[in-house]
Design a protein around this motif. Structure first.
Motif, PDB file in Angstrom:
ATOM      1  N   VAL B  94       0.840  -1.203   0.000  1.00  0.00           N
ATOM      2  CA  VAL B  94       0.000   0.000   0.000  1.00  0.00           C
ATOM      3  C   VAL B  94       0.876   1.253   0.000  1.00  0.00           C
ATOM      4  CG1 VAL B  94      -1.641   1.332   1.360  1.00  0.00           C
ATOM      5  CG2 VAL B  94      -1.985  -1.119   1.056  1.00  0.00           C
ATOM      6  N   LEU B  95       1.947   1.220   0.785  1.00  0.00           N
ATOM      7  CA  LEU B  95       2.841   2.384   0.788  1.00  0.00           C
ATOM      8  C   LEU B  95       3.472   2.576  -0.587  1.00  0.00           C
ATOM      9  CD1 LEU B  95       3.936   4.553   2.734  1.00  0.00           C
ATOM     10  CD2 LEU B  95       5.965   3.136   2.993  1.00  0.00           C
ATOM     11  N   GLY B  96       3.817   1.453  -1.220  1.00  0.00           N
ATOM     12  CA  GLY B  96       4.366   1.541  -2.568  1.00  0.00           C
ATOM     13  C   GLY B  96       3.361   2.107  -3.547  1.00  0.00           C
ATOM     14  N   VAL B 100       3.271   5.720  -5.886  1.00  0.00           N
ATOM     15  CA  VAL B 100       3.029   5.816  -7.318  1.00  0.00           C
ATOM     16  C   VAL B 100       1.761   6.609  -7.621  1.00  0.00           C
ATOM     17  CG1 VAL B 100       2.604   4.519  -9.438  1.00  0.00           C
ATOM     18  CG2 VAL B 100       4.227   3.642  -7.747  1.00  0.00           C
ATOM     19  N   PHE B 101       0.678   6.228  -6.951  1.00  0.00           N
ATOM     20  CA  PHE B 101      -0.627   6.792  -7.299  1.00  0.00           C
ATOM     21  C   PHE B 101      -1.126   7.839  -6.312  1.00  0.00           C
ATOM     22  CE2 PHE B 101      -0.472   2.489  -9.088  1.00  0.00           C
ATOM     23  CZ  PHE B 101      -0.732   2.774 -10.419  1.00  0.00           C
ATOM     24  N   GLY B 102      -0.435   8.001  -5.185  1.00  0.00           N
ATOM     25  CA  GLY B 102      -0.912   8.927  -4.156  1.00  0.00           C
ATOM     26  C   GLY B 102      -0.638  10.377  -4.524  1.00  0.00           C
ATOM     27  N   ARG B 103      -1.082  11.253  -3.638  1.00  0.00           N
ATOM     28  CA  ARG B 103      -0.774  12.666  -3.813  1.00  0.00           C
ATOM     29  C   ARG B 103       0.746  12.815  -3.767  1.00  0.00           C
ATOM     30  NH1 ARG B 103      -3.975  17.042  -3.458  1.00  0.00           N
ATOM     31  NH2 ARG B 103      -5.777  15.748  -2.986  1.00  0.00           N
ATOM     32  N   GLY B 104       1.325  13.436  -4.751  1.00  0.00           N
ATOM     33  CA  GLY B 104       2.791  13.533  -4.788  1.00  0.00           C
ATOM     34  C   GLY B 104       3.443  12.272  -5.305  1.00  0.00           C
ATOM     35  N   GLY B 105       2.640  11.321  -5.744  1.00  0.00           N
ATOM     36  CA  GLY B 105       3.200  10.112  -6.337  1.00  0.00           C
ATOM     37  C   GLY B 105       3.576  10.369  -7.790  1.00  0.00           C
ATOM     38  N   ILE B 106       4.317   9.440  -8.381  1.00  0.00           N
ATOM     39  CA  ILE B 106       4.823   9.710  -9.727  1.00  0.00           C
ATOM     40  C   ILE B 106       3.712   9.746 -10.764  1.00  0.00           C
ATOM     41  CG2 ILE B 106       7.202   8.949  -9.373  1.00  0.00           C
ATOM     42  CD1 ILE B 106       6.437   6.243 -10.388  1.00  0.00           C
ATOM     43  N   ALA B 107       2.629   9.025 -10.534  1.00  0.00           N
ATOM     44  CA  ALA B 107       1.532   9.045 -11.509  1.00  0.00           C
ATOM     45  C   ALA B 107       0.872  10.419 -11.530  1.00  0.00           C
ATOM     46  CB  ALA B 107       0.503   7.972 -11.174  1.00  0.00           C
ATOM     47  N   ASN B 108       0.656  10.989 -10.347  1.00  0.00           N
ATOM     48  CA  ASN B 108       0.050  12.311 -10.289  1.00  0.00           C
ATOM     49  C   ASN B 108       0.985  13.392 -10.818  1.00  0.00           C
ATOM     50  OD1 ASN B 108      -2.646  12.158  -9.515  1.00  0.00           O
ATOM     51  ND2 ASN B 108      -2.085  11.760  -7.373  1.00  0.00           N
ATOM     52  N   ASP B 109       2.292  13.183 -10.581  1.00  0.00           N
ATOM     53  CA  ASP B 109       3.268  14.119 -11.160  1.00  0.00           C
ATOM     54  C   ASP B 109       3.143  14.135 -12.676  1.00  0.00           C
ATOM     55  OD1 ASP B 109       4.091  14.627  -8.662  1.00  0.00           O
ATOM     56  OD2 ASP B 109       6.002  13.540  -8.792  1.00  0.00           O
ATOM     57  N   ALA B 110       3.001  12.928 -13.229  1.00  0.00           N
ATOM     58  CA  ALA B 110       2.892  12.829 -14.678  1.00  0.00           C
ATOM     59  C   ALA B 110       1.616  13.510 -15.162  1.00  0.00           C
ATOM     60  CB  ALA B 110       2.911  11.359 -15.105  1.00  0.00           C
ATOM     61  N   PRO B 118      -4.624  16.409  -9.848  1.00  0.00           N
ATOM     62  CA  PRO B 118      -4.259  15.132  -9.221  1.00  0.00           C
ATOM     63  C   PRO B 118      -5.495  14.351  -8.781  1.00  0.00           C
ATOM     64  CG  PRO B 118      -3.746  16.986  -7.783  1.00  0.00           C
ATOM     65  CD  PRO B 118      -4.121  17.566  -9.108  1.00  0.00           C
ATOM     66  N   VAL B 119      -5.399  13.008  -8.895  1.00  0.00           N
ATOM     67  CA  VAL B 119      -6.480  12.153  -8.408  1.00  0.00           C
ATOM     68  C   VAL B 119      -6.095  11.638  -7.035  1.00  0.00           C
ATOM     69  CG1 VAL B 119      -7.248  11.449 -10.696  1.00  0.00           C
ATOM     70  CG2 VAL B 119      -5.465  10.146  -9.538  1.00  0.00           C
ATOM     71  N   SER B 120      -7.114  11.331  -6.228  1.00  0.00           N
ATOM     72  CA  SER B 120      -6.834  10.834  -4.889  1.00  0.00           C
ATOM     73  C   SER B 120      -6.952   9.323  -4.854  1.00  0.00           C
ATOM     74  CB  SER B 120      -7.808  11.449  -3.883  1.00  0.00           C
ATOM     75  OG  SER B 120      -7.659  10.796  -2.648  1.00  0.00           O
ATOM     76  N   ILE B 121      -5.985   8.706  -4.167  1.00  0.00           N
ATOM     77  CA  ILE B 121      -6.004   7.251  -4.054  1.00  0.00           C
ATOM     78  C   ILE B 121      -6.841   6.833  -2.852  1.00  0.00           C
ATOM     79  CG2 ILE B 121      -3.932   7.152  -2.638  1.00  0.00           C
ATOM     80  CD1 ILE B 121      -3.147   4.610  -3.991  1.00  0.00           C
ATOM     81  N   TYR B 122      -7.182   7.774  -1.983  1.00  0.00           N
ATOM     82  CA  TYR B 122      -7.950   7.415  -0.794  1.00  0.00           C
ATOM     83  C   TYR B 122      -9.412   7.224  -1.161  1.00  0.00           C
ATOM     84  CZ  TYR B 122      -3.805   8.456   1.855  1.00  0.00           C
ATOM     85  OH  TYR B 122      -2.537   8.426   2.342  1.00  0.00           O
ATOM     86  N   GLY B 123     -10.026   6.237  -0.543  1.00  0.00           N
ATOM     87  CA  GLY B 123     -11.428   5.951  -0.820  1.00  0.00           C
ATOM     88  C   GLY B 123     -11.595   4.648  -1.576  1.00  0.00           C
TER      89      GLY B 123
END
Lengths: 230, 499
Positions: B94-96, B100-110, B118-123
């Motif tokens: 989950v931390l990994g 990648v997908f969290g706020r400040g993760g590389i996917a959101n950076d992209a 940015p999309v939120s991974i929470y929920g």
């Protein structure tokens, strides 16, 4: 003397009856596949209880005795050696259910390995032996076991003709010479003709009493003719 | 000799599954009924499990097909990678995924680079994403097995007749394999706790397991927790009963290292293979990249927690393997039942029952580690039994007559024949149990405070305190410990093992 006294064996729908005496020497057990050869050996070894009748060794009833508690030792078609134990350990199991052996026992194991031609291979695992050597190792355990009845259930079937002849010669020179009662299931009638003193024909659910090999093949009964296709 | 340990194992399983259920039932407050939040938790649990299973299975189909018909360097490594999530601590993954997908993760950076918010991974989305991360590989392995079970002659015949392979061979196979694969994943996601704990929460993304935890930890409402635990058990029991009937659950097994010669390959295969590899590997790479710098600065409390985790894992591994071995040797219906019951239960249901039981006598924190050890051992039992059961049958089929004719029975047969022959499966089963226990974040969360925390719980606390650097380092440590625990056990079974 191995005696079958009105023995009836049942495996599912199949029934096998036996009423015969088998004396010392090499006795071949032949007959069509599914005819009951292995069933007969299973009963002698104690893996299968007779439905009726008794099997005696020298007048003593074998009924209800566990396989390890009978005067019988057996070689199977495969899996005769534990792959995780050395040859010496495998052979040593003939002396009892333990791996540690005394100095005297170790000498006996070494002697018997020499007799089967594996003198310096006792420390190896079975996987490091050829097929013929594996058969010799298994035979060494039978020799050491010192039990009067020996059952060979197509034990050498996986070997080529030359190796098989070599093994049967070894059986002849050791077990038979020592006066043991050896029953050998074989698919090859020529093995029986070449090596066996007498032959038991198992066909149509009946174990025929042993007959001398020469006499039987000179004048084969109908069941044997059908099996041989002559 | 053999039946006493088997009886003790059955007794322990019964106490921890049905016994805790009884404890839960006596405490459950049915009178007050279910609150709106409880209904929401039940709905979300079922919905997210269905969605996770559906997405995992659908995505797995093209990946499994690509693996079934492509031979390439690194294929066996990829198949091995597909088995890895089973050993991966949930909280590490989950931390990994957050990296990648969290706020400040590389996917959101992209996304930011191309001007997307940015999309939120929470929920709910994050919960399902994490479940897909864990179960897509399992689905691929199960479906790949289905593909490889189609005899290659049929593919040759179909190619010769120019028949549509999809319609005549593949779709019928999938119809057979997919329901079972989906059901197993549905069952796994029903008991999801750690994922929901970190990524879920709130009225829209709380599973029943999480609701149980919250009822005990935040509200100290044992009656409500017990009622929820009873509901959770009922849900799982139904799903497990169906799943056990129709699926082999052998996604761990080998035999996946071959391909079938095919004449209908699509270049899209490579897209799928690259995508799934990136999806699985990137989060782990992020853990390593972010965790490595801070590894030497981890506080002593984390190392102490790691020590507790190792101790708990060692204890539960030994217990679990002994239970699995005694039950595999015993065989029969009772042993099989004992191997299935833990699947119907869950960490939080057992935990709630044990909490209710011990609460009357001692402080739950005092028994946090022993209880975690017991629950982990029982939860790993079904997997151990699935590994050891067939192995014991094999040894018996091959060596029982030889052993009997040599007079080897009882303890001597166990010592001289059975245990040496079982070395590999014993090592593998121990490795699974060790990795599962090492990474477990379930029942420990109910019982422990800071003084008893294991490494996964300590890591969760760091994440809660937004110490993400330290959390990543702890995650790296936990990942290393889990993989090392598996490797040591599995290796121990292989070295010098004569087949």
């Amino acid at each position: 003397m191995l005696t079958f006294d009105n023995v009836s064996l049942r495996v599912g729908e199949f029934t096998l009856t036996a009423d015969a005496h088998v004396g010392p020497g090499l006795t071949a057990v032949i007959g069509p596949s599914g005819g009951g050869k292995s069933t007969l050996l299973s009963a002698i070894a104690g893996f299968l209880d007779p439905d009726a009748g008794q099997i005696y060794w020298d007048g003593r009833d074998l009924s209800g005795r566990a396989p390890g508690d009978r005067p019988v030792t057996m070689l199977f078609q495969d899996n005769n050696l534990f792959p995780h134990l050395t040859v010496a350990q495998n052979v040593g199991l003939a002396l009892g259910p333990r791996l540690r052996t005394s100095a005297a026992e170790t000498r006996r194991i070494d002697d018997v390995l020499v007799r089967v031609g594996l003198g310096d291979l006792g420390h190896r695992k079975p996987a490091a032996l050829s097929g013929g050597q594996q058969s010799r190792a298994a035979l060494a355990r039978v020799l050491l076991a010192d039990r009067p009845v020996v059952l060979l259930d197509e034990a050498f079937a996986a070997l080529g003709p030359a190796l098989r002849a070599e093994m049967l010669e070894l059986v002849q020179g050791t077990l038979v010479q020592a006066g043991r009662t050896v029953l050998m299931v074989t698919h090859d009638p020529s093995d029986a003709r070449a090596w066996a003193d007498q032959v038991i024909l198992v066909a149509d659910g009946v174990v025929q009493p042993p007959q001398s090999t020469a006499a039987l093949f000179a004048d084969p009964p109908a069941a044997l003719r059908a099996y041989l296709g002559t | 000799m053999r039946s006493l340990p088997a009886r003790l194992s059955v007794a322990l399983v019964l106490v921890l599954t049905l016994g805790t259920l009884v404890a839960v039932a006596t405490r459950a407050q049915v009178g007050s009924g279910l609150a709106a939040a409880d209904w929401a938790a039940i709905r979300f649990t079922l919905w997210q499990a269905m969605a996770s299973a559906g997405v995992s299975v659908l995505l797995a189909i093209p990946v499994a097909r690509a693996l079934a018909r492509r031979q390439f360097r690194g294929r066996s490594a990829l198949v091995m990678l597909l088995g890895a999530p089973f050993l991966l601590p949930v909280i590490v993954a989950v931390l990994g995924l957050l990296a990648v997908f969290g706020r400040g993760g590389i996917a959101n950076d992209a996304l930011g680079l191309i001007g997307v918010a940015p999309v939120s991974i929470y929920g709910a989305g994050g919960v399902i994403l994490a479940h897909v991360f864990f179960n897509l590989p399992l689905a691929v392995r199960l479906i790949l097995q289905g593909w490889l079970d189609i005899p290659s002659e049929r593919f040759r015949l179909a190619a010769q007749l120019n028949a549509p392979m999809w319609r005549v061979l593949e779709w019928p196979m999938l119809q057979r394999v997919l329901p079972g694969a989906a059901l197993v994943i549905f069952l796994i996601c029903l008991t999801s706790f750690a994922v929901a704990l970190i990524l879920g929460g709130g009225p829209r993304a709380t599973t029943v397991e999480l609701a149980i935890y919250q009822a005990i930890r935040f509200d100290f409402d044992l009656g409500r927790a017990a009622l929820l635990a009873a509901i959770q058990f009922a849900l799982c029991a139904v799903a497990a009963a169906i799943a056990w009937r129709i699926t082999p659950l052998d996604g761990l097994g080998g035999g996946l290292d071959r391909t079938v010669a095919r004449w209908d390959r699509s270049p899209l295969d490579w897209v799928w293979l690259v995508a799934v590899t990136l999806f699985l590997v990137t989060p782990l790479v992020m853990i390593v990249l972010r965790g490595l710098p801070g590894l030497s600065q981890l506080p002593d409390s984390i190392w102490a927690a790691a020590g507790r985790s190792i101790a708990v894992a060692a204890g539960s591994t030994i217990l679990s393997v002994l239970m699995a071995l005694s039950l595999a040797l015993r065989g029969g219906r009772i042993a099989n039942l004992a191997g299935v019951l833990p699947l119907a239960s869950s960490a939080l249901v057992m935990g709630t029952g044990l909490f209710v039981i011990v609460y009357a006598f001692v402080s739950p924190t005092a028994v946090a580690l022993p209880v975690t050890m017991l629950v982990n051992a029982v939860l790993a039992l079904p997997f151990g039994l699935r590994v050891l059961g067939p192995a014991v049958r094999d040894v018996r089929a091959n060596y029982d007559r030889l052993s009997q004719s040599l007079g080897l029975s009882g303890w001597a047969a166990l010592r001289i024949v059975m245990l040496p022959r079982l070395r590999r499966p014993l090592g593998f089963a121990a490795g699974l149990a060790a990795a599962l226990s090492m990474g477990d974040l379930g029942v420990i969360a109910l019982f422990a405070t800071d003084a008893q925390e294991t490494l996964p719980l300590a890591m969760y606390r760091l994440m809660g305190a937004y110490q993400m650097e330290a959390a990543a380092s702890a995650a790296l440590l936990l990942l290393g410990l889990s993989l090392a625990a598996f490797w040591i056990c599995d290796r121990g079974g292989r070295v010098d093992a004569d087949l």
